[in-house]
Design a protein around this motif. Structure first.
Motif, mmCIF file in Angstrom:
data_model
loop_
_atom_site.group_PDB
_atom_site.id
_atom_site.type_symbol
_atom_site.label_atom_id
_atom_site.label_comp_id
_atom_site.label_asym_id
_atom_site.label_seq_id
_atom_site.Cartn_x
_atom_site.Cartn_y
_atom_site.Cartn_z
ATOM 1 N N MET A 1 0.840 -1.160 -0.045
ATOM 2 C CA MET A 1 -0.021 0.186 -0.122
ATOM 3 C C MET A 1 0.779 1.215 -0.139
ATOM 4 S SD MET A 1 -3.125 1.163 2.639
ATOM 5 C CE MET A 1 -4.207 -0.082 1.721
ATOM 6 N N ILE A 2 0.425 2.308 -0.785
ATOM 7 C CA ILE A 2 1.342 3.261 -0.977
ATOM 8 C C ILE A 2 1.010 4.317 0.519
ATOM 9 C CG2 ILE A 2 1.259 5.839 -1.921
ATOM 10 C CD1 ILE A 2 -0.045 4.263 -4.219
ATOM 11 N N LYS A 3 2.289 4.778 1.041
ATOM 12 C CA LYS A 3 2.139 5.569 2.219
ATOM 13 C C LYS A 3 1.772 6.985 2.094
ATOM 14 C CE LYS A 3 6.091 6.121 4.498
ATOM 15 N NZ LYS A 3 7.013 5.975 5.339
ATOM 16 N N PRO A 4 0.936 7.754 2.313
ATOM 17 C CA PRO A 4 0.773 8.979 2.190
ATOM 18 C C PRO A 4 1.617 9.965 2.941
ATOM 19 C CG PRO A 4 -1.208 8.193 3.406
ATOM 20 C CD PRO A 4 -0.270 7.042 3.154
ATOM 21 N N THR A 5 1.827 11.020 2.503
ATOM 22 C CA THR A 5 2.446 12.244 3.293
ATOM 23 C C THR A 5 1.672 12.612 4.217
ATOM 24 O OG1 THR A 5 2.075 13.715 1.736
ATOM 25 C CG2 THR A 5 3.999 12.492 1.267
ATOM 26 N N GLU A 6 2.241 13.472 5.197
ATOM 27 C CA GLU A 6 1.364 14.269 6.281
ATOM 28 C C GLU A 6 0.434 15.127 5.649
ATOM 29 O OE1 GLU A 6 2.286 17.584 9.841
ATOM 30 O OE2 GLU A 6 3.842 15.939 9.337
ATOM 31 N N SER A 7 0.895 15.974 4.633
ATOM 32 C CA SER A 7 -0.152 16.807 3.751
ATOM 33 C C SER A 7 -1.133 15.993 2.988
ATOM 34 C CB SER A 7 0.415 17.674 2.794
ATOM 35 O OG SER A 7 1.479 18.478 3.482
ATOM 36 N N GLU A 8 -0.732 14.840 2.520
ATOM 37 C CA GLU A 8 -1.767 14.006 1.955
ATOM 38 C C GLU A 8 -2.789 13.300 2.844
ATOM 39 O OE1 GLU A 8 1.055 12.649 -1.936
ATOM 40 O OE2 GLU A 8 0.804 11.240 -0.238
ATOM 41 N N LEU A 9 -2.212 13.101 4.060
ATOM 42 C CA LEU A 9 -3.145 12.635 4.995
ATOM 43 C C LEU A 9 -4.099 13.367 5.502
ATOM 44 C CD1 LEU A 9 -0.965 10.340 7.737
ATOM 45 C CD2 LEU A 9 -3.161 9.625 6.530
ATOM 46 N N GLU A 10 -3.823 14.698 5.433
ATOM 47 C CA GLU A 10 -4.649 15.942 5.742
ATOM 48 C C GLU A 10 -5.966 15.912 4.891
ATOM 49 O OE1 GLU A 10 -3.203 19.754 7.158
ATOM 50 O OE2 GLU A 10 -1.054 19.217 6.576
ATOM 51 N N ILE A 11 -5.627 15.760 3.569
ATOM 52 C CA ILE A 11 -6.561 15.788 2.585
ATOM 53 C C ILE A 11 -7.319 14.655 2.473
ATOM 54 C CG2 ILE A 11 -6.976 15.724 -0.116
ATOM 55 C CD1 ILE A 11 -4.477 17.559 -0.435
ATOM 56 N N LEU A 12 -6.946 13.286 2.881
ATOM 57 C CA LEU A 12 -7.674 12.186 2.877
ATOM 58 C C LEU A 12 -8.481 12.205 3.981
ATOM 59 C CD1 LEU A 12 -4.906 9.377 2.239
ATOM 60 C CD2 LEU A 12 -6.859 10.006 0.813
ATOM 61 N N ASN A 13 -8.267 12.898 5.206
ATOM 62 C CA ASN A 13 -9.080 13.056 6.333
ATOM 63 C C ASN A 13 -10.347 13.834 6.206
ATOM 64 O OD1 ASN A 13 -8.425 11.579 8.838
ATOM 65 N ND2 ASN A 13 -6.364 12.475 8.556
ATOM 66 N N ILE A 14 -9.810 14.721 5.229
ATOM 67 C CA ILE A 14 -11.166 15.821 4.822
ATOM 68 C C ILE A 14 -12.020 14.996 3.974
ATOM 69 C CG2 ILE A 14 -11.750 17.690 3.181
ATOM 70 C CD1 ILE A 14 -8.968 19.054 4.313
ATOM 71 N N LEU A 15 -11.655 14.204 3.039
ATOM 72 C CA LEU A 15 -12.425 13.515 2.098
ATOM 73 C C LEU A 15 -13.015 12.514 2.524
ATOM 74 C CD1 LEU A 15 -9.855 13.378 -1.046
ATOM 75 C CD2 LEU A 15 -11.999 14.773 -0.811
ATOM 76 N N TRP A 16 -12.427 11.636 3.729
ATOM 77 C CA TRP A 16 -13.176 10.767 4.474
ATOM 78 C C TRP A 16 -14.311 11.419 5.319
ATOM 79 C CZ3 TRP A 16 -7.831 8.769 6.311
ATOM 80 C CH2 TRP A 16 -7.367 7.838 5.414
ATOM 81 N N ASN A 17 -14.113 12.394 5.690
ATOM 82 C CA ASN A 17 -15.160 13.017 6.600
ATOM 83 C C ASN A 17 -16.211 13.639 5.861
ATOM 84 O OD1 ASN A 17 -14.031 12.254 9.216
ATOM 85 N ND2 ASN A 17 -12.511 14.272 9.069
ATOM 86 N N GLU A 18 -15.735 14.517 4.939
ATOM 87 C CA GLU A 18 -16.767 15.418 4.077
ATOM 88 C C GLU A 18 -17.148 14.539 2.894
ATOM 89 O OE1 GLU A 18 -17.510 18.305 5.071
ATOM 90 O OE2 GLU A 18 -16.343 18.163 6.622
ATOM 91 N N GLY A 19 -16.712 13.553 2.457
ATOM 92 C CA GLY A 19 -17.118 12.664 1.280
ATOM 93 C C GLY A 19 -16.600 13.476 0.062
ATOM 94 N N PRO A 20 -16.753 12.996 -1.304
ATOM 95 C CA PRO A 20 -16.252 13.675 -2.412
ATOM 96 C C PRO A 20 -16.567 15.248 -2.379
ATOM 97 C CG PRO A 20 -17.612 11.709 -2.943
ATOM 98 C CD PRO A 20 -17.919 11.987 -1.493
ATOM 99 N N SER A 21 -15.562 15.866 -2.808
ATOM 100 C CA SER A 21 -15.201 17.418 -2.730
ATOM 101 C C SER A 21 -14.474 17.886 -3.801
ATOM 102 C CB SER A 21 -14.570 17.735 -1.340
ATOM 103 O OG SER A 21 -15.183 17.097 -0.304
ATOM 104 N N ASN A 22 -14.850 19.246 -4.237
ATOM 105 C CA ASN A 22 -13.951 19.668 -5.250
ATOM 106 C C ASN A 22 -12.838 20.582 -4.549
ATOM 107 O OD1 ASN A 22 -14.673 22.163 -3.913
ATOM 108 N ND2 ASN A 22 -16.334 22.327 -5.435
ATOM 109 N N VAL A 23 -11.719 20.817 -5.271
ATOM 110 C CA VAL A 23 -10.586 21.666 -4.720
ATOM 111 C C VAL A 23 -10.725 22.666 -3.915
ATOM 112 C CG1 VAL A 23 -8.243 22.467 -5.177
ATOM 113 C CG2 VAL A 23 -9.482 20.669 -6.571
#
Length: 125
Positions: A1-23
């Motif tokens: 599995m690909i290991k996300p960076t800290e910044s990528e984790l921040e974005i993933l947390n947003i997408l996990w919490n908010e669902g599909p989103s625009n930039v």
């Protein structure tokens, strides 16, 4: 599995919490914590798409990004690595360190107690 960076984790947390989103939505949420430019967020999402962490729906004018990886999978992998590298494989050391940090809420402590009770009951059947 690909290991996300800290910044990528921040974005993933947003997408996990908010669902599909625009930039713009992702960038606005990030900017509640720290100042990050729109183009930086866009570039990160483009890189994450290439890495397979997110997928992009291009059917509308505004592209929508969604997490392609599950929170549980990433968290489990990161926890295993932390457990093995920082705590010598000892789950009790990890838990005691986390609880000793003083950042555990009363609600979280109740959930932990309930989990311990459930594990104890399951083990004694």
């Amino acid at each position: 599995m690909i290991k996300p960076t800290e910044s990528e984790l921040e974005i993933l947390n947003i997408l996990w919490n908010e669902g599909p989103s625009n930039v713009r939505t992702v960038n606005n949420i990030i900017n509640q914590q720290k100042e990050v430019g729109y183009t930086t967020t866009l570039k990160l999402l483009q890189i994450m798409t290439q890495k397979g962490l997110v997928e992009r729906d291009e059917s509308a004018r505004t592209h929508i990004y969604s997490a392609k990886v599950k929170a549980e999978d990433i968290q489990g992998e990161m926890l295993d690595k932390l457990l093995n590298t920082a705590f010598g494989g000892s789950a009790s050391k990890l838990v005691l360190s986390a609880l000793g940090s003083g950042k555990t809420s009363a609600k979280e402590l109740e959930e932990i107690k309930a989990l311990i009770q459930k594990l104890e009951n399951d083990g004694h059947q």
